[in-house]
Each structure stands twice: as structure tokens, then as C-alpha cells.
Design a protein around this motif. Structure first.
Motif, PDB file in Angstrom:
ATOM      1  N   ILE A   1      19.507 -33.044 -60.048  1.00  0.00           N
ATOM      2  CA  ILE A   1      20.824 -33.554 -60.444  1.00  0.00           C
ATOM      3  C   ILE A   1      21.277 -34.658 -59.494  1.00  0.00           C
ATOM      4  O   ILE A   1      21.807 -35.695 -59.924  1.00  0.00           O
ATOM      5  CB  ILE A   1      21.840 -32.397 -60.491  1.00  0.00           C
ATOM      6  N   ASP A   2      21.058 -34.470 -58.201  1.00  0.00           N
ATOM      7  CA  ASP A   2      21.452 -35.494 -57.227  1.00  0.00           C
ATOM      8  C   ASP A   2      20.692 -36.794 -57.444  1.00  0.00           C
ATOM      9  O   ASP A   2      21.249 -37.883 -57.281  1.00  0.00           O
ATOM     10  CB  ASP A   2      21.199 -34.988 -55.804  1.00  0.00           C
ATOM     11  N   ALA A   3      19.414 -36.682 -57.824  1.00  0.00           N
ATOM     12  CA  ALA A   3      18.610 -37.879 -58.054  1.00  0.00           C
ATOM     13  C   ALA A   3      19.093 -38.658 -59.266  1.00  0.00           C
ATOM     14  O   ALA A   3      18.923 -39.886 -59.342  1.00  0.00           O
ATOM     15  CB  ALA A   3      17.137 -37.498 -58.222  1.00  0.00           C
ATOM     16  N   ALA A   4      19.704 -37.972 -60.229  1.00  0.00           N
ATOM     17  CA  ALA A   4      20.200 -38.628 -61.446  1.00  0.00           C
ATOM     18  C   ALA A   4      21.662 -39.039 -61.342  1.00  0.00           C
ATOM     19  O   ALA A   4      22.163 -39.753 -62.214  1.00  0.00           O
ATOM     20  CB  ALA A   4      20.024 -37.702 -62.649  1.00  0.00           C
ATOM     21  N   GLY A   5      22.351 -38.611 -60.314  1.00  0.00           N
ATOM     22  CA  GLY A   5      23.780 -38.859 -60.205  1.00  0.00           C
ATOM     23  C   GLY A   5      24.134 -39.365 -58.820  1.00  0.00           C
ATOM     24  O   GLY A   5      23.254 -39.782 -58.072  1.00  0.00           O
TER      25      GLY A   5
ATOM     26  N   GLY B   1      16.588 -19.307 -54.111  1.00  0.00           N
ATOM     27  CA  GLY B   1      16.852 -20.425 -53.210  1.00  0.00           C
ATOM     28  C   GLY B   1      16.088 -21.669 -53.611  1.00  0.00           C
ATOM     29  O   GLY B   1      16.642 -22.784 -53.631  1.00  0.00           O
ATOM     30  N   GLN B   2      14.806 -21.494 -53.928  1.00  0.00           N
ATOM     31  CA  GLN B   2      13.996 -22.644 -54.335  1.00  0.00           C
ATOM     32  C   GLN B   2      14.498 -23.228 -55.644  1.00  0.00           C
ATOM     33  O   GLN B   2      14.555 -24.449 -55.820  1.00  0.00           O
ATOM     34  CB  GLN B   2      12.534 -22.224 -54.477  1.00  0.00           C
ATOM     35  N   LEU B   3      14.873 -22.361 -56.580  1.00  0.00           N
ATOM     36  CA  LEU B   3      15.371 -22.829 -57.865  1.00  0.00           C
ATOM     37  C   LEU B   3      16.650 -23.650 -57.689  1.00  0.00           C
ATOM     38  O   LEU B   3      16.773 -24.740 -58.251  1.00  0.00           O
ATOM     39  CB  LEU B   3      15.624 -21.641 -58.790  1.00  0.00           C
ATOM     40  N   ARG B   4      17.585 -23.141 -56.920  1.00  0.00           N
ATOM     41  CA  ARG B   4      18.837 -23.872 -56.720  1.00  0.00           C
ATOM     42  C   ARG B   4      18.581 -25.213 -56.039  1.00  0.00           C
ATOM     43  O   ARG B   4      19.161 -26.235 -56.422  1.00  0.00           O
ATOM     44  CB  ARG B   4      19.829 -23.032 -55.922  1.00  0.00           C
ATOM     45  N   ARG B   5      17.718 -25.227 -55.034  1.00  0.00           N
ATOM     46  CA  ARG B   5      17.403 -26.484 -54.354  1.00  0.00           C
ATOM     47  C   ARG B   5      16.751 -27.481 -55.296  1.00  0.00           C
ATOM     48  O   ARG B   5      17.089 -28.676 -55.293  1.00  0.00           O
ATOM     49  CB  ARG B   5      16.496 -26.220 -53.145  1.00  0.00           C
ATOM     50  N   ASP B   6      15.805 -26.998 -56.110  1.00  0.00           N
ATOM     51  CA  ASP B   6      15.106 -27.895 -57.028  1.00  0.00           C
ATOM     52  C   ASP B   6      16.066 -28.503 -58.050  1.00  0.00           C
ATOM     53  O   ASP B   6      16.027 -29.708 -58.324  1.00  0.00           O
ATOM     54  CB  ASP B   6      13.990 -27.146 -57.757  1.00  0.00           C
TER      55      ASP B   6
ATOM     56  N   GLY C   1      12.290 -31.930 -66.026  1.00  0.00           N
ATOM     57  CA  GLY C   1      13.505 -31.807 -65.227  1.00  0.00           C
ATOM     58  C   GLY C   1      14.164 -33.122 -64.856  1.00  0.00           C
ATOM     59  O   GLY C   1      15.394 -33.242 -64.958  1.00  0.00           O
ATOM     60  N   PRO C   2      13.411 -34.150 -64.446  1.00  0.00           N
ATOM     61  CA  PRO C   2      14.064 -35.409 -64.097  1.00  0.00           C
ATOM     62  C   PRO C   2      14.797 -36.056 -65.270  1.00  0.00           C
ATOM     63  O   PRO C   2      15.791 -36.767 -65.067  1.00  0.00           O
ATOM     64  CB  PRO C   2      12.892 -36.284 -63.623  1.00  0.00           C
ATOM     65  N   VAL C   3      14.328 -35.821 -66.485  1.00  0.00           N
ATOM     66  CA  VAL C   3      15.013 -36.368 -67.668  1.00  0.00           C
ATOM     67  C   VAL C   3      16.239 -35.526 -67.999  1.00  0.00           C
ATOM     68  O   VAL C   3      17.346 -36.058 -68.212  1.00  0.00           O
ATOM     69  CB  VAL C   3      14.043 -36.433 -68.866  1.00  0.00           C
ATOM     70  N   ALA C   4      16.084 -34.213 -68.034  1.00  0.00           N
ATOM     71  CA  ALA C   4      17.217 -33.340 -68.316  1.00  0.00           C
ATOM     72  C   ALA C   4      18.350 -33.574 -67.332  1.00  0.00           C
ATOM     73  O   ALA C   4      19.538 -33.499 -67.696  1.00  0.00           O
ATOM     74  CB  ALA C   4      16.772 -31.878 -68.277  1.00  0.00           C
ATOM     75  N   ALA C   5      18.011 -33.869 -66.086  1.00  0.00           N
ATOM     76  CA  ALA C   5      19.025 -34.034 -65.048  1.00  0.00           C
ATOM     77  C   ALA C   5      19.990 -35.174 -65.343  1.00  0.00           C
ATOM     78  O   ALA C   5      21.129 -35.160 -64.859  1.00  0.00           O
ATOM     79  CB  ALA C   5      18.345 -34.257 -63.699  1.00  0.00           C
ATOM     80  N   HIS C   6      19.576 -36.144 -66.143  1.00  0.00           N
ATOM     81  CA  HIS C   6      20.503 -37.226 -66.496  1.00  0.00           C
ATOM     82  C   HIS C   6      21.685 -36.701 -67.302  1.00  0.00           C
ATOM     83  O   HIS C   6      22.807 -37.212 -67.178  1.00  0.00           O
ATOM     84  CB  HIS C   6      19.767 -38.326 -67.272  1.00  0.00           C
ATOM     85  N   ALA C   7      21.466 -35.702 -68.117  1.00  0.00           N
ATOM     86  CA  ALA C   7      22.570 -35.080 -68.844  1.00  0.00           C
ATOM     87  C   ALA C   7      23.370 -34.162 -67.929  1.00  0.00           C
ATOM     88  O   ALA C   7      24.610 -34.171 -67.938  1.00  0.00           O
ATOM     89  CB  ALA C   7      22.042 -34.302 -70.040  1.00  0.00           C
TER      90      ALA C   7
ATOM     91  N   PHE D   1      20.151 -25.033 -64.938  1.00  0.00           N
ATOM     92  CA  PHE D   1      20.825 -26.333 -64.848  1.00  0.00           C
ATOM     93  C   PHE D   1      22.332 -26.170 -65.054  1.00  0.00           C
ATOM     94  O   PHE D   1      23.143 -26.765 -64.332  1.00  0.00           O
ATOM     95  CB  PHE D   1      20.264 -27.303 -65.891  1.00  0.00           C
ATOM     96  N   LEU D   2      22.722 -25.370 -66.040  1.00  0.00           N
ATOM     97  CA  LEU D   2      24.145 -25.154 -66.303  1.00  0.00           C
ATOM     98  C   LEU D   2      24.807 -24.421 -65.137  1.00  0.00           C
ATOM     99  O   LEU D   2      25.942 -24.740 -64.761  1.00  0.00           O
ATOM    100  CB  LEU D   2      24.325 -24.363 -67.596  1.00  0.00           C
ATOM    101  N   GLN D   3      24.108 -23.449 -64.560  1.00  0.00           N
ATOM    102  CA  GLN D   3      24.682 -22.706 -63.443  1.00  0.00           C
ATOM    103  C   GLN D   3      24.926 -23.604 -62.235  1.00  0.00           C
ATOM    104  O   GLN D   3      25.960 -23.490 -61.571  1.00  0.00           O
ATOM    105  CB  GLN D   3      23.754 -21.545 -63.071  1.00  0.00           C
ATOM    106  N   VAL D   4      23.992 -24.492 -61.948  1.00  0.00           N
ATOM    107  CA  VAL D   4      24.159 -25.380 -60.804  1.00  0.00           C
ATOM    108  C   VAL D   4      25.186 -26.471 -61.108  1.00  0.00           C
ATOM    109  O   VAL D   4      26.036 -26.796 -60.270  1.00  0.00           O
ATOM    110  CB  VAL D   4      22.803 -25.994 -60.394  1.00  0.00           C
ATOM    111  N   ALA D   5      25.127 -27.034 -62.313  1.00  0.00           N
ATOM    112  CA  ALA D   5      26.028 -28.140 -62.650  1.00  0.00           C
ATOM    113  C   ALA D   5      27.468 -27.682 -62.840  1.00  0.00           C
ATOM    114  O   ALA D   5      28.404 -28.367 -62.414  1.00  0.00           O
ATOM    115  CB  ALA D   5      25.530 -28.846 -63.914  1.00  0.00           C
ATOM    116  N   LEU D   6      27.665 -26.527 -63.488  1.00  0.00           N
ATOM    117  CA  LEU D   6      29.004 -26.119 -63.900  1.00  0.00           C
ATOM    118  C   LEU D   6      29.534 -24.898 -63.165  1.00  0.00           C
ATOM    119  O   LEU D   6      30.713 -24.568 -63.301  1.00  0.00           O
ATOM    120  CB  LEU D   6      29.018 -25.840 -65.408  1.00  0.00           C
TER     121      LEU D   6
END
Length: 266
Positions: free
Chosen positions: A34-38, A24-29, A59-65, A135-140
């Protein structure tokens, strides 16, 4: 060459250290990053260059991709992952002999490849590819497959050819993710100077100008740039930061890049 497919699942090596072990914490984080970058609505790039430190740092940098990938959820079915082998002295390239990779969010299916041989040794303790998976699991979403390949000491043209072959094998719905951090453990001013030069080399498709000490995923990165050059694509900078910008001190920092590799607009 035989397929890399086997009946094994690779367990997480850095859950609880580089990212939360609690699902749960991982998915929220990850969703928060991702929301902060998009959200970002733009054409899907053929490849993305992302960092691989602990999420509180890179993480904040990776989230831009990943915010850009999230806009194409349902379209991207396969991700080719390339990155370094930090713990095992690898020469050449090694796929991972697993049918799936376990994360706290569940299993990610691993697609077999006939492009390169496989070995457990570079992958067992390696974090550079593992940290991309949540990141891939949450994004895709869960309906994706990955082909993780560790890139050790290698000639840039060889790595570029392997990347091209992996993407051709993966099909038209595949995306390449190249995992690398930039300079390590300089003071902030020195790191910013070095990383700015590396970023210019990336954008200008000059892989020979990137020294091993300036990018820990240098062999995967050089190969990605040579592949991009050969296929008419150019990297576009999405973000460039250091650990001092996120969660560290300015005395001893690590650099983090995010780039989209795409065809130039006509």
C-alpha cells in the motif's frame, strides 16, 4: 428470503499460499504494498476492481486500489465483495453463511444480507474474496463489515440489480470491491493485447465485449459495469499489469487490473 446470518466463522483457505500465514509478516507485506502505491488523496470511489492472485503476483496492482481506500479509513464501514467461484460450478449468486471471516490478522465481521440466498459451497475453498480481506484490514482497520457474494453464471442485468440492492442495503458508507483477474496463461505479448482490449471495454462500459476466457471474474465484472452505467459512474484505470511484471516469466502470464469506479468530474 431468510437472512444469511449464522453462528459460524469461515477459516482462511489460502493463508500460507496466496499470502503469508504469519500475522506480522502479512501486515508488513500488505502495508509495504500500500505504501508503494500511495499515499493517494482523492475522492472515495463507489467501487474498485481488483485482482486476486497470490500477493507476490497481483499485490502491487491491487495496492493501487487499497491505497485509495486507505485515505478514507474511518469513513468506509461496509464493503460489498463480489467475485467468481473458481472451484464450485455456481449458477446465479450466493452469499456466505458466516458471521465472520478469519484471517491471520484477526476476524472480519460479515454483515447479513437478505438480497440473495447463501451457500457454503462456493466459499469454502474460494480465494478470490478471501485475499481481499487482509488488504481491507490494513487499509481500513478492524471496524469494518463485509458482505461477500460469489457470482456464478448469470445474466448481466440480474447481477447489476443484485449489486445495486446489496449497496443500498449496506448503506451510504459502503464500497463495492469487484474481484477479477484478466487473461490467463498466454505469452506476454498476447496477454497485453487481450488485456488492453478488456481494459478498453471496462473503461467504455461495454460488458458484453468481455469474454469469460478474458476475465475469470467475468460475471461479477460485467454486473459491476452494468451497475456503473446505470448509476452514471465510469471506471478509471489505476493499474494494468501481468505476472511477468511482478514475479513471473513472460512465457505464461496472468493479467491483473485495478480500476476505480466513480462519477465523472463535472
Amino acid at each position: 428470503m431468510p437472512s444469511t446470518k449464522s453462528e459460524t466463522v469461515r477459516p482462511p483457505a489460502v493463508a500460507g499460499r496466496f499470502y503469508p500465514a504469519d500475522p506480522g509478516q502479512l501486515r508488513r507485506d500488505v502495508q509495504r504494498l500500500i505504501d508503494a502505491a500511495g499515499p493517494v488523496s482523492e475522492p472515495l470511489a463507489a467501487a474498485y476492481i481488483v485482482p486476486h492472485a497470490g500477493y507476490r503476483y497481483s499485490g502491487p496492482v491491487a495496492a493501487h486500489a487499497y491505497a485509495r481506500l486507505a485515505a478514507h479509513r474511518g469513513r468506509v464501514k461496509r464493503v460489498v465483495l463480489v467475485g467468481p467461484s473458481h472451484h464450485y460450478p455456481l449458477r446465479g449468486h450466493a452469499a456466505a453463511p458466516y458471521t465472520a471471516w478469519q484471517t491471520p490478522l484477526g476476524q472480519v465481521r460479515a454483515a447479513a444480507t437478505n438480497v440473495v440466498g447463501s451457500s457454503r459451497l462456493p466459499h469454502e475453498a474460494e480465494h478470490s474474496l478471501e485475499v481481499q480481506l487482509p488488504f481491507l484490514q490494513v487499509a481500513l482497520g478492524d471496524d469494518i463489515e463485509v458482505t461477500p457474494v460469489a457470482c456464478g453464471m448469470s445474466q448481466t442485468p440480474d447481477t447489476a440489480r443484485i449489486i445495486a440492492a446489496l449497496l443500498e442495503e449496506a448503506g451510504e458508507d459502503a464500497v463495492l470491491v469487484c474481484s477479477t483477474d484478466l487473461s490467463h496463461y498466454h505469452d506476454l505479448a498476447t496477454a497485453q493485447r487481450i488485456d488492453a482490449a478488456t481494459a478498453e471495454a471496462i473503461k467504455s462500459l461495454r460488458p458484453r465485449e468481455i469474454a469469460p476466457q478474458h476475465a475469470c471474474g467475468v460475471f461479477a465484472l460485467r454486473g459491476t459495469l452494468a451497475w456503473a452505467d446505470a448509476t452514471g459512474r465510469r471506471p478509471r484505470q489505476l493499474a494494468l499489469a501481468t505476472s511477468a511484471d511482478t514475479a513471473g516469466t513472460p512465457e505464461r502470464v496472468v493479467g491483473y487490473p485495478a480500476f476505480a469506479v466513480e462519477r465523472p468530474a463535472l
